[in-house]
Scaffold this active site. Sequence first.
Site, PDB file in Angstrom:
ATOM      1  CG  ASP A 168     -11.594  -1.470  -0.573  1.00 46.53           C
ATOM      2  OD1 ASP A 168     -10.770  -2.401  -0.608  1.00 46.53           O
ATOM      3  OD2 ASP A 168     -11.318  -0.310  -0.934  1.00 46.53           O
ATOM      4  CG  ASP A 223      -1.957  -1.067   1.202  1.00 44.58           C
ATOM      5  OD1 ASP A 223      -2.375  -1.436   0.095  1.00 44.58           O
ATOM      6  OD2 ASP A 223      -2.365  -1.546   2.272  1.00 44.58           O
TER       7      ASP A 223
END
Length: 252
Positions: free
Chosen positions: A130, A11
């Site tokens: 998500d 990330d």
Amino acid sequence: MLTKRIIPCLDIKDGRTVKGINFEQIRDAGDPIELGAFYAAQGADELVFLDITATVEKRKTLSELVNKIAHRINIPFTVGGGIKSEEDVSILLQNGADKISINTAAFLDPTIIKSFSKNFGSQCVVLAIDAKCEDDGNWYVYLNGGRKKTDTLVMDWAKQAVDLGAGEILLTSMNHDGTKQGFALTITEQLASSLPVPIIASGGGGTEAHFYDVFTKGKADAALAASIFHYKEIAIPDLKNYLTQKGINIRK
């Protein structure tokens, strides 16, 4: 039988690798170029690079950083964050990405899934979802890096995306993200059993047994993790040896 895949995730925020818990409490985890090279040498099957603030900040993924990482690794490389157009995809592929990951932009305009699949091949298009399990027991799609809830069920969106040409689903459980308490087995198994494309499980990996569970009970094709690899809590060679001993078909 296809081998199961172990995928470290980088990330990226402001050019650095970061990690949080439940999509919050972000902290630094190192240089993405060095980490990428380390994981490739360790035997990772693939690498995922997600620019976690690209959509929020209306900024293109850092193609220069992608290029530097690509030159240091010899494994498939998926890049996501702020990808909205065929030009975005072309730039990333030209800079060394093998696949692209789309999330919010695809939800807001599902036709890009079809166009990307047609022009670059469905194997190149990874739909990232998500997901969060709410009090009613249903899993809902969230956008903008987990900041915005929708009323769309994860299963409904995943099926639509695959029909449009998505070649793979990257499912991240926001409930499990960074907790190291295990993957979201039920929703992962539901997607894996219902869809004709590979499912990558993300969120919650904390022990070697969690990976065994997500491959067996969750029926995932791949398992993605971040902090346990970044902070060297589990070494990829050790994880692969464990899974092999447990009878999981994994590339050594």
